[in-house]
Structure formats: structure tokens, C-alpha cells
Design a protein around this motif. Structure first.
Motif, PDB file in Angstrom:
ATOM      1  N   THR A 176       1.100  -6.877  -8.681  1.00  0.00           N
ATOM      2  CA  THR A 176       1.900  -5.538  -9.116  1.00  0.00           C
ATOM      3  C   THR A 176       2.138  -5.249 -10.613  1.00  0.00           C
ATOM      4  O   THR A 176       1.607  -6.350 -11.253  1.00  0.00           O
ATOM      5  CB  THR A 176       3.093  -5.499  -8.350  1.00  0.00           C
ATOM      6  OG1 THR A 176       3.838  -4.240  -8.422  1.00  0.00           O
ATOM      7  CG2 THR A 176       4.096  -6.354  -9.018  1.00  0.00           C
ATOM      8  N   GLU A 215      -4.305  -1.053  -4.056  1.00  0.00           N
ATOM      9  CA  GLU A 215      -3.528   0.054  -3.507  1.00  0.00           C
ATOM     10  C   GLU A 215      -3.760   0.798  -2.229  1.00  0.00           C
ATOM     11  O   GLU A 215      -4.044   1.879  -2.121  1.00  0.00           O
ATOM     12  CB  GLU A 215      -3.138   1.172  -4.776  1.00  0.00           C
ATOM     13  CG  GLU A 215      -2.745   0.420  -6.134  1.00  0.00           C
ATOM     14  CD  GLU A 215      -2.096   1.307  -7.085  1.00  0.00           C
ATOM     15  OE1 GLU A 215      -1.836   2.599  -6.637  1.00  0.00           O
ATOM     16  OE2 GLU A 215      -2.215   1.076  -8.076  1.00  0.00           O
ATOM     17  N   GLU A 263      -1.896   1.584   0.117  1.00  0.00           N
ATOM     18  CA  GLU A 263      -1.023   2.390   0.635  1.00  0.00           C
ATOM     19  C   GLU A 263      -1.130   3.628   0.298  1.00  0.00           C
ATOM     20  O   GLU A 263      -0.629   4.808   0.703  1.00  0.00           O
ATOM     21  CB  GLU A 263       0.444   1.896   0.524  1.00  0.00           C
ATOM     22  CG  GLU A 263       0.907   2.056  -1.024  1.00  0.00           C
ATOM     23  CD  GLU A 263       0.569   0.838  -1.929  1.00  0.00           C
ATOM     24  OE1 GLU A 263      -0.335   0.066  -1.527  1.00  0.00           O
ATOM     25  OE2 GLU A 263       1.094   0.893  -2.938  1.00  0.00           O
ATOM     26  N   SER A 322      -0.465  -3.561  -5.197  1.00  0.00           N
ATOM     27  CA  SER A 322       0.465  -2.461  -4.650  1.00  0.00           C
ATOM     28  C   SER A 322       1.884  -2.384  -5.390  1.00  0.00           C
ATOM     29  O   SER A 322       2.181  -3.202  -6.173  1.00  0.00           O
ATOM     30  CB  SER A 322       1.015  -3.097  -3.207  1.00  0.00           C
ATOM     31  OG  SER A 322       1.859  -2.224  -2.790  1.00  0.00           O
TER      32      SER A 322
END
Ligand SMILES: Nc1ncnc2c1ncn2[C@@H]1O[C@H](COP(=O)(O)OP(=O)(O)O)[C@@H](O)[C@H]1O
Ligand SMILES: [Mg+2]
Lengths: 241, 305
Positions: free
Chosen positions: A36, A161, A163, A193
């Protein structure tokens, strides 16, 4: 195990040479790893270095002890690295079924292909014969991209990523898919993410900012600080308003 | 019929054994076999080479196969085929030309196909061109298609040339009456030193007539392609011409769409795009374990599917 040793990547820009990755060294053991950090920090670049799409300016990459730095994208894929793009690619004429078949490396039946689509929350029958072209929405494309990595079932699975653009319902299922993947495949599941819920299932969290690793460790150590900071940032914002 | 000829029939007309409906097989410049049905008659022309295919008004769901094959080297064949489709009929016509050139002389087939599509009739016309050679003889095909669609008529034309034609010049001219529709899908691949030229002209004469001309092509090696497409909107009408080409190696592709509106309510669009295979498409398929060559093949096959 995937190991990055002193990875640097520089790119030519209008304002001269820019250092995008600065001496990144990292050991990714089997397990669930979440990367992240802020936008522009170098996460996607790092993922592309692992998949062989970007050649680092210096540094080495090892997969289970074998130096794969000079291997092509294809060779790395065949050694077991899979990569779901942040921005999936569209193809005129290639159907969802074609793409999943190519990913799995064999002519898979409609039923088997559909099973992967169902896992990512797509009603398989509606999609299986559609072309992976501009008629698909961003979220649909993104899920098909994830399904191709599921179909490959390799020892290293990288998701950039995943999502983004995916609705809440599918997102809940997606988390289950990642957990299951990790249980059944073993190996490393690496997810880039910003989502707290994805961070929550990580064995290990790596924070990348400004081209270097800022923090690395168990989620128990990293998360409180990470989320705490975010809260502070939000507070500052509210205060300013 | 020998095996080469049967193989050609399979490739160009999806024919295995005798088709159930009407058919006419022309082989090496002469009639090889024919069958007519109650609703579909096929007659040999008396004034020039070729046939008349006559579909009775109201005929529904029948299929006609009219393949042409050439397996002798140095044979140049020219035919005139007329299709007279009765009012309210709904039929599929599978044409196609296959050349197996085993010698050193040029072989060729030039066909002039003229369609008269009656009021409210519906036709699907599928045409495949294919060639292969054992020798250095060239395969040449110059088909001309003339389409007249009467009020409310509909024609969908699917033309494919994927392999083995050294030189082709395809001319299609069409004229549409009130409420008539024409849809053309062309698929084309050229390689080596091949040359392919396509020239579509559509006259949208009728009120609420519409045409959609779509070409997808791939040019490889040193081959070249020229795509011409003219749509004339002479009434309240809709016209769309689209050319999408992938260029590879040292190939050349030119696309020259031309739309002319001669009526205030004519609405016409042209689109043309030529470019090499997108790098990110290759990269994506390579991350699935395909080599660059395999990735290229998949992209091209999909594009021309
Ligand atoms: N080829 C390149 N040339 C110049 N700048 C680049 C190149 N690739 C990435 N960048 C820049 O490097 C930084 C990191 O990008 P990226 O890895 O996509 O970040 P993240 O995925 O963490 O948001 C960004 O500022 C981006 O604009
Ligand atoms: Mg990114």
C-alpha cells in the motif's frame, strides 16, 4: 519465495531523469502480502518490474532462489508469475472465454470458465461469449482481469488495485476469493491496495512511498499506525473546512 | 471430385457431402453438380457464362450453396450470376471461390454477381475467397457485386479473404430504395506480396434507407491494401462506413472513406483507423504465458473472427 535486491528504476521525463524506484529490497515469503502507499509512490512500477514488463535500471529479482532478472515476460509467466493489471487491456474479437482459456493454458470448457467468472461475481452466462472490448464497463473488465489470474493458478499472483471500480457486494466476495486462493494455492498472493478490509487479511503489509519502502511488517504493527495517520489527515482536512 | 476439390468446398462453403438445399457447383470453368428445389431454381444462362438463381416470393429459411472451385493451373474463369429474390423471401446464400493452383501459370476467377432483392425480402450472403498454391502460379480474384434492394428489403453481406489470394480487386455497388437496409462485413488478411483492393459504393436513394459497411483487415509482410468506401446519402437516410486495420511488418494500408450528403436529412459517419497491434495487448497475453508470436496470432485471429 520472491526476492527483490536493490531494485532501482529511472525514467526519462521532461524534467530530466526521474528516480521512480530507489533501492528497493524485499523478501516476499509464501503468504498474503499487501502493498500500500500513496498514489504515485511506485507500487505499479514495482509490480511491472516483478512481471518483467519493466526492466529495472539496476538490481536483481530472484524467484525461489533463481535469478529471473533477465527473463522475459513470457518466461516469468511460465515460471509461475501472474499479474492482474491496474488498467486491464481491451481486445477486439477476443472473447471472455478465449481469454480465460489462454490464461489457463488449455481449452477449458464453458462450465469451467464460468466457474472463474462466478467467483468474481459475474453472472457467467451473460459474459462468457462477450468480447473483451470497449463494450464492457471498467468494473466488469476489472473482474475479468482477476478471473484470468485465478484461471492461471500460479505460485505468485499479483493484483494491482483489484478493488477499483468494483461494487460493495462483489468486493465482499472478492475478499473471500483472495482468502481461498491463498488457502488452496499456497504460494504468494500479492495485492496492491488501499482498502482497509484487504489490509486486514494480510499476513504482511509493505508501505511504499516516493519510490522506497517506508514500512514493512506484520499487519498488527503497521495497520494501527497507517490508519491512525489517515485519521489525523482527515481531521486536519475537517478542521480546515 | 478429387480430395483437393472436396477440401476447397469445405473451406469456402462449409460443404461436406451434398447440402440439403439447392446448390450449384462450378469446377474448372464448367458445371459440376446442381440441385434445385421447389422454391429455388437455378438456370444456366444462354447468352453468357453464369447462372440465374431465382427464389420464389415468400420462400423462408432456405439455404443455397453456389461455390466455384478451380484446381487447374492457368485457368481464367469469368461468370455472371444473377440472383432474383422474390418479395418477402428470407434466404441465405453461401458463395465462395477456392483456387488450388498446382502449377506455374496464373489462375483466376472473376465473377459479376447481381442481386435483385424484392420488396421486404431478406438475404444473408456469405462469400469466402481462398487460395493455395504448390507452384509459383498466382491466384487472382476480381469479384464485382451489384446490389439492388427494393422497398423494405434487407441484405447482410459477409465477405472473407483470409489466405492465398495474390491479387484481388473487389468492387461492390449498391442502390437502396425506401426502408431498405444493407449491412456489409468484410474480413481481409494479406501477406507476402499480396495486393487487395476493396471499393464499396452505396447509394442511399430511398427514404429511411440505411447502410453499415464495416471492414476489418490485417496486412502482413510486404502486402498492401487499399480500402475505398463511398456512401451517398440522397434521401432521409443513415450511413456508416468503418475501416479498422492492423498493419504489421512492411505492409501498406490506405483507407479512403468518402461520404456525400445530398439531402438535408442524410446522416452519414465514417471512421477509419490503422495501426500496429497495441503493445499492451501483446504484454497482457505474454503475462498469460504466450510468446510474443503466439500473442500476435491470437490478437490477429480474434480481430478477424
Ligand atoms: N515510464 C515512466 N516515465 C516517467 N514517469 C513514470 C514512468 N512510469 C511511472 N512514472 C511515474 O512514477 C511514479 C510512480 O508511478 P506508479 O508506479 O504508477 O505509482 P502507484 O502505482 O504507486 O500509484 C508516478 O509519479 C508516475 O507518474
Ligand atoms: Mg498504481
Amino acid at each position: 519465495m520472491l526476492e527483490l535486491k536493490n531494485i532501482c528504476f529511472e525514467a526519462e521525463t521532461e524534467n530530466g531523469v526521474k528516480q521512480i524506484l530507489k533501492d528497493v529490497s524485499l523478501k516476499i515469503e509464501d503468504g498474503f502480502v499487501v502493498i500500500t502507499g500513496p498514489n504515485g509512490g511506485g507500487k505499479s512500477t514495482l509490480a511491472k518490474v516483478i512481471a518483467g514488463i519493466i526492466t529495472p535500471t539496476s538490481g536483481r529479482i530472484l524467484l525461489d532462489g533463481e535469478d529471473i532478472t533477465n527473463l522475459s515476460i513470457t518466461e516469468r509467466a511460465r515460471k509461475g508469475i501472474s499479474f492482474a493489471f491496474q488498467q486491464p487491456v481491451r481486445f477486439k474479437g477476443i472473447t471472455v472465454h478465449d481469454l480465460i482459456s489462454l490464461a489457463s493454458g488449455k481449452d477449458i470448457s464453458v462450465t469451467d470458465a464460468c466457474a472463474y467468472l462466478s467467483q468474481v461475481g459475474l453472472c457467467a452466462r451473460d459474459y462468457i461469449n462477450r468480447e473483451v472490448n470497449a463494450s464492457l464497463s471498467g468494473g466488469e473488465l476489472k473482474r475479468i482481469e482477476i478471473a484470468t489470474v485465478l484461471a492461471r493458478s500460479t505460485k505468485v499472483s499479483l493484483f494491482d488495485e483489484p478493488e477499483a471500480g468494483i461494487d460493495l457486494w462483489s468486493f465482499n466476495n472478492l475478499i473471500k476469493v483472495f482468502e481461498k486462493m491463498h488457502d488452496t494455492l499456497g504460494g504468494s498472493v500479492i495485492i496492491i491496495s488501499h482498502q482497509e478490509r484487504i489490509l486486514n487479511i494480510a499476513d504482511k503489509v509493505i508501505v511504499i512511498a516516493n519510490g522506497s519502502i517506508k514500512q514493512e511488517g506484520e499487519k498488527e504493527e503497521i495497520l494501527p499506525e497507517l490508519l491512525g495517520k489517515a485519521n489525523v489527515a482527515c481531521k486536519v482536512l475537517t478542521d480546515n473546512c | 471430385m478429387n480430395n483437393t476439390e472436396l477440401e476447397l468446398l469445405k473451406i469456402i462453403a462449409d460443404m461436406e457431402g451434398t447440402p440439403s438445399g439447392a446448390f450449384n457447383i462450378r469446377a474448372n470453368g464448367g458445371l459440376a453438380d446442381r440441385k434445385v428445389t421447389e422454391n429455388i431454381d437455378i438456370r444456366t444462362k444462354t447468352d453468357k457464362p453464369g447462372i440465374d438463381i431465382i427464389v420464389k416470393p415468400g420462400t423462408k429459411g432456405e439455404k443455397v450453396h453456389i461455390p466455384v472451385i478451380i484446381s487447374e493451373t492457368g485457368l481464367s474463369d469469368l461468370v455472371y450470376n444473377d440472383f432474383i429474390i422474390g418479395e418477402n423471401a428470407d434466404v441465405e446464400i453461401v458463395a465462395g471461390c477456392g483456387i488450388h493452383n498446382c502449377g506455374s501459370e496464373n489462375s483466376g476467377h472473376d465473377g459479376v454477381h447481381t442481386f435483385f432483392i424484392g420488396k421486404n425480402a431478406k438475404v444473408k450472403y456469405v462469400e469466402k475467397h481462398y487460395g493455395d498454391s504448390d507452384g509459383d502460379g498466382k491466384n487472382i480474384m476480381n469479384p464485382t457485386t451489384i446490389v439492388n434492394i427494393d422497398d423494405g428489403g434487407y441484405m447482410e453481406m459477409e465477405t472473407t479473404q483470409i489466405k492465398g489470394i495474390n491479387s484481388t480487386k473487389r468492387v461492390t455497388k449498391s442502390r437502396l430504395s425506401d426502408n431498405a437496409t444493407l449491412i456489409i462485413h468484410e474480413k481481409l488478411m494479406t501477406h507476402a506480396d499480396q495486393y487487395a483492393e476493396t471499393d464499396f459504393t452505396v447509394d442511399l436513394d430511398g427514404e429511411n434507407s440505411s447502410a453499415h459497411v464495416v471492414s476489418r483487415s490485417v496486412a502482413k509482410d510486404n502486402s498492401s491494401q487499399l480500402f475505398l468506401s463511398k456512401i451517398n446519402g440522397n434521401n432521409i437516410c443513415n450511413g456508416h462506413t468503418e475501416c479498422d486495420a492492423i498493419i504489421m511488418d512492411n505492409a501498406h494500408v490506405s483507407a479512403i472513406p468518402q461520404i456525400s450528403a445530398n439531402h438535408i436529412d442524410a446522416s452519414l459517419i465514417h471512421e477509419a483507423a490503422i495501426g500496429k497491434i497495441a503493445g499492451e495487448q501483446l504484454v497482457k497475453l505474454m503475462t498469460l504465458g504466450l510468446s510474443e508470436k503466439q500473442a500476435e496470432e491470437q490478437i490477429v485471429n480474434g480481430f478477424l473472427k
